[in-house]
Every structure is written in C-alpha cells, then in structure tokens.
Write an enzyme that holds these catalytic residues in place. Structure first.
Site, short mmCIF file in Angstrom:
data_model
loop_
_atom_site.label_atom_id
_atom_site.label_comp_id
_atom_site.label_asym_id
_atom_site.label_seq_id
_atom_site.Cartn_x
_atom_site.Cartn_y
_atom_site.Cartn_z
CG ASP A 67 -5.69 7.70 4.37
OD1 ASP A 67 -6.63 8.35 3.87
OD2 ASP A 67 -5.84 6.66 5.04
CG ASP A 113 -1.96 5.13 4.77
OD1 ASP A 113 -1.79 4.10 5.44
OD2 ASP A 113 -3.05 5.42 4.24
CG ASP A 141 -10.06 7.21 6.44
OD1 ASP A 141 -9.00 7.19 5.76
OD2 ASP A 141 -10.09 7.44 7.67
CE LYS A 200 -3.35 2.51 2.93
NZ LYS A 200 -4.24 2.47 4.10
CE LYS A 237 -6.77 8.51 7.82
NZ LYS A 237 -7.40 7.40 8.55
NE ARG A 291 -10.92 -1.43 3.88
CZ ARG A 291 -11.53 -1.60 5.05
NH1 ARG A 291 -12.66 -2.27 5.12
NH2 ARG A 291 -11.00 -1.11 6.15
CD GLU A 329 -6.83 5.03 2.21
OE1 GLU A 329 -7.82 5.13 2.97
OE2 GLU A 329 -5.68 4.79 2.61
N1 BES Z 1 -4.41 4.41 6.72
C1 BES Z 1 -5.54 4.15 7.49
C2 BES Z 1 -5.30 3.18 8.63
C3 BES Z 1 -4.44 3.65 9.77
C4 BES Z 1 -4.98 4.44 10.77
C5 BES Z 1 -3.14 3.25 9.86
C6 BES Z 1 -4.19 4.83 11.84
C7 BES Z 1 -2.36 3.63 10.93
C8 BES Z 1 -2.89 4.43 11.92
C9 BES Z 1 -6.67 3.54 6.63
O1 BES Z 1 -6.71 3.96 5.31
C10 BES Z 1 -7.97 3.92 7.26
O2 BES Z 1 -8.22 5.08 7.36
N2 BES Z 1 -8.75 2.94 7.69
C11 BES Z 1 -9.99 3.19 8.34
C12 BES Z 1 -10.98 2.16 7.87
C13 BES Z 1 -12.38 2.42 8.31
C14 BES Z 1 -12.93 3.66 7.62
C15 BES Z 1 -13.24 1.23 7.98
C16 BES Z 1 -9.76 3.10 9.85
O3 BES Z 1 -8.96 2.25 10.27
O4 BES Z 1 -10.36 3.87 10.57
ZN ZN Z 2 -7.82 5.76 5.06
ZN ZN Z 3 -4.87 4.59 4.52
#
Ligand code: BES
Ligand code: ZN
Ligand code: ZN
Length: 492
Positions: A260, A278, A337, A255, A267, A341, A339
């Site tokens: 992000d 990220d 968010d 990834k 966020k 996946r 994204e």
């Molecule tokens: N890049 C983030 C995940 C992340 C968050 C990594 C904090 C390290 C620290 C990912 O793209 C994301 O935002 N995931 C969301 C998914 C949710 C919307 C289902 C998350 O984990 O909140």
């Molecule tokens: Zn995200």
């Molecule tokens: Zn992300």
C-alpha cells in the site's frame, strides 16, 4: 520440533531442564512439586532461590549448572496472574534461549487450569520459526530438535492439546511467513499460488475472480484500486464445508494489499516499507481456513481474500473519482490511501450475495487511526451484534489476544456523506482531520452489510506486525487473531 509428553523427566545427558518460577512463591522453589528427580538438581535450584528470593519476575532467566545437568530458570510472575499468554511466552523464551545451545529441552509445566500444553507448544513452534532471518546470508545455528514436556499425572488428554497446537502454530507461521515476505516476492499472484496449494492439500473449493471477471461483475471499487497496479489482482474464496446439513456459514474476509503506497494520495516515505504487511488480514484468513480444515471442524467456513496492490500510476484512481461498488452503491474516492475499505466493500458484498454467508468477520490493517487509539497491544473490534462481539473478546482473552470494542453509533454515518455520490471513502466534518478515523472506516464497511447479517470488523493495524524485539518471538508479522478465530469457530 519433536514433542514428547511425560509425567516425569526422562533423564538425559544432553537435555536442559527448564523450570518456571513464580514470583514470591516458595512452593515453586521446591522442585519436588514439579517431579524433578531428587538430589543435586533440586538442591541447586533450592539453593539458588534461597539466595535470590526475589527471582521470579516475568521473563527473567538464570542458567544453573550442576556436575551433570543444566537447569534454566525462567521467571513467570505472580502465580495468580499466570495465564495462557504468559505460559506461551515462557515456552517461547525457553526455546529462544536454548535454540543454538542444546538438542533437547525438558520443559516443566505447572499444574494450572487452562490449556497449558497448547500454550507451551504454540510458544515453542512460534519461537523456533524465524521468518525475518530467511533473507540473511548468515543464519543462527539451530540445534534444538527434541522437546519433552513434563506435566503432572492426570486424566487430561494432553495429546489432543498437542496436536491442535501444532495445527494452529502451522497456520500462524504460514501467516507470518507471507506477511514478512517483501512485496516484490509476495505479489497477488504469489498469494494465489499459496491459496491454490492449500486448497489442493485440504480438498477445499477455491474460486478465483480475476480483474476481468471482477469488472464484468461490477466490482468497481475493487477494480478501481487494482487497475493502478501492474500486477494481476484477485478476489479469492476458499470454502470448507464441514457441516452440509447446516445452512449456517461463516465468512472470513481479509484485506490483502500486498503493498500500500497510498496510490496518488501517496504516503510519506519514512515507514512506507512496512506497508508490505497490508495483506496481513488475507494471510490470517488463509491460515484460519487451513487450520479449520486440518482440524476437521464440523462447521462451514469460507475465506474471502481481496488481493491487490495500491500503486500510483497512469491507471490509478485519482482523488475525486467515482466508482460503483458490487452492491450498487457509488463511492467518491476522496483519498486513494483509503483503499482497504474499497476492496473490502466488494469482497463483503461477494461474501453475502454469492457465497451466501450468514455471519461475517472481516480482518484488516485498515487505519493508522486504530494504532493511535489502541497502540500495539489490542485490536479494535466493531460490529452489529453485541453478544457475538462479547464472545469474540472473551475467547480472545482465553488465548492471550486482546480486542477492545469501539463504537459504531449512527452519528458517525454523517461523516461519510459525499456531495456527488452515495458515500465518500473518508470521514469528514470532525473537529480535526481524521477524527474518529478507525470508526468512520468501520462505518463505511457497515454500509456493505445486508440487514440481519451478523458482522464483526477487526482492525488489526496495530497488532498485525511487531518490529520490537521480544525475548520469546522474532520480530515481524504476528498472525494475530488466528488463535482466537480458531477457538471461536471450534466452540460454535
Ligand atoms: N493500510 C493503511 C492503514 C495503516 C496505516 C495500517 C499504518 C497500519 C499502519 C490504510 O490503507 C490507510 O492508508 N488508511 C488511511 C486512511 C485515511 C486516508 C482516511 C490512514 O489510516 O491514514
Ligand atoms: Zn492506504
Ligand atoms: Zn492499506
């Protein structure tokens, strides 16, 4: 850093001796077992340890002076618990303590069964490479240049360990550098430039899929995320063929979100700056492929990196949008968010359909839920082949990287249902919002895996960077997984 391997310390006026001291273990107090030349040096160590019999707890230090020499004692904990990771940290701590104090360090390693020279050289190269200080006007002065590593006399070829560790450390430091760079410098185009450099240096085949090409190929999930950003985006592949007779090919899929923001599902701003990390998965993939090529391993590996930004804009994905993936499956974007996946889905299909990989390992800072589950010390491991998972976990333990297996039972698939498309991009229907968030994310990725393909997913959200101060390493990106993957690839 210049390294020299020795079985006896070459006396030097400027060099500082560094001794590991085990806890509650009188034999390490006797420095003769470490082949320190006799006389005052061993006496001052012995005297100190006699007066301080409790010395030896992990990472405590004491600098001793004699008329001619300085000796740094470093506690390394109980002898029976001394392992690769502690040895690496011991060497790193020595470097961090002496970096601006001396030009030469003489490091003693105890007689143990694991690859201690490899561990020590990694610790030294990582500790002496500070990527977060790069942007400060005032930098710490670095004097240390020469390192003597003193080992017992054996038949072991420590030279091989030294060379390998230098290659692995170079890759780790590459991934750390890219990770720590701010997103205004570390853009997808910059990442491409780095990949191009590595391809040229190591004669690797680089394939670049830009957004236009991705659109034409039908990579709707990747394009959906990419179009929200003003920066050009890419799916890159970097191929190393070290065994053309074999049909086996391992794909490493990373990834690479250079930032992000969350997109329209934006966020909270408090820790948003950390989302420059990220792209850690992609940086690690780049590092591993570089090391595999430099080591000349007799195997086939292809790195696939999905590099883009997730931004809110007039062109960005909106909640409720439906995208068609490269696999043909449709996805309802319920949260922009989630994204990672989306871009990985198309990258995973590309790795199987176009690059004909037989095994796949993906790495991603995929979910905050992973950090809730395992914290900052372990990465989550998911997959469809229990033996391969066990092998990776075991290999990780040998080099001081921890992975914990998470479930992928079929019940979780229910949570990805969408009323209107084949899949929703977030898990729903649990007793609290976000229930099993790292598992539903992994389950989503699993839908891109063809039958009979061996696949592992590593969620490194908690381990890819570390902003707490450590005595043996500067803060920032960690390059987690590089050691394990290189070891795993070397063994197969
Ligand atoms: N890049 C983030 C995940 C992340 C968050 C990594 C904090 C390290 C620290 C990912 O793209 C994301 O935002 N995931 C969301 C998914 C949710 C919307 C289902 C998350 O984990 O909140
Ligand atoms: Zn995200
Ligand atoms: Zn992300």
């Amino acid at each position: 850093m210049k390294f020299q391997l020795a079985t006896e310390a070459q006396s030097s006026k400027t060099g500082i001796l560094v001794l590991p001291i085990f806890e509650n273990d009188p034999s390490t107090g006797s420095t003769s077992s470490l082949q320190v030349d006799s006389g005052q040096k061993s006496e001052i160590v012995n005297d100190y340890l006699k007066e301080n019999p409790k010395f030896g707890k992990k990472y405590e230090t004491e600098l001793l002076y004699s008329t001619s020499e300085k000796i740094l004692l470093i506690g390394v904990g109980k002898r029976e618990k001394f392992n690769f990771e502690i040895c690496q940290n011991f060497a790193g701590l020595a470097v961090k303590s002496l970096l601006n104090k001396t030009t030469e360090m003489i490091l003693f390693l105890p007689d143990v069964s694991f690859k201690k020279v490899e561990a020590a050289v990694l610790g030294i190269e990582i500790a002496s490479f500070n990527t977060v200080e790069k942007y400060k006007s005032e930098k710490q002065e670095i004097k240390l240049e020469n390192i003597q590593i003193v080992v017992e006399k054996t038949q072991n070829d420590y030279m091989d360990e030294l060379k390998k560790a230098q290659i692995v450390a170079e890759s780790i430091n590459l991934a750390r550098t890219l990770g720590d760079m701010p997103s205004n410098e570390m853009t997808p185009a910059y990442f491409l430039k780095e990949a191009r450099k590595i391809a040229l240096q190591n004669k690797l085949k680089l394939t670049v899929i830009n957004e236009k090409k991705a659109q034409k190929l039908g990579m709707g999930a990747f394009v959906g995320v990419a179009k929200g950003s003003d920066e050009p985006s890419y799916i890159l592949s970097l191929e190393y063929l070290g065994n053309i007779k074999s049909k086996e090919k391992l794909a490493l899929v990373g990834k690479g979100l250079t930032f992000d923001s969350g997109g329209i599902s934006i966020k909270p701003s408090s820790n948003m700056h950390e989302m420059k990390y990220d792209m850690s998965g992609a940086a690690i993939v780049l590092g591993v492929v570089q090391a595999v090529a430099k080591l000349g391993l007799k195997t086939n590996v292809v790195g696939v990196m999905a590099v883009t930004e997730n931004m809110p804009s007039g062109k960005a994905l909106k909640p409720g949008d439906i995208v068609k993936t490269y696999s043909g499956k449709t996805v309802e974007v319920l949260n922009t968010d989630a994204e990672g996946r989306l871009v990985l889905f198309d990258a995973l299909t590309f790795a199987q359909k176009d690059l004909k990989s037989t095994k796949i390992i993906d790495l991603a800072t995929l979910t905050g839920a992973m950090v809730i589950s395992l914290g900052d010390f372990m990465s989550g491991i998911f997959g469809n082949n229990p033996e391969f998972i066990l092998k990776l976990i075991k290999t990780g333990r040998e080099v001081g990287e921890k992975f914990w297996e998470m479930p992928l039972d079929e019940e979780y698939e229910e949570m990805l249902k969408s009323d209107i498309a084949d899949l929703g991009n977030i898990g729903r229907g649990g007793s609290i919002p976000g229930a099993a968030g790292s598992i539903t994310a992994a389950k989503f990725l699993e839908q891109a895996i063809e039958v009979n393909k061996t696949w592992i997913h590593l969620d490194i959200a908690g381990t890819a960077w570390d902003l707490s101060s450590k005595a043996y390493r500067s803060k920032g990106a960690t390059g987690v997984g590089i050691k394990t993957l290189i070891e795993l690839i070397s063994e197969t």
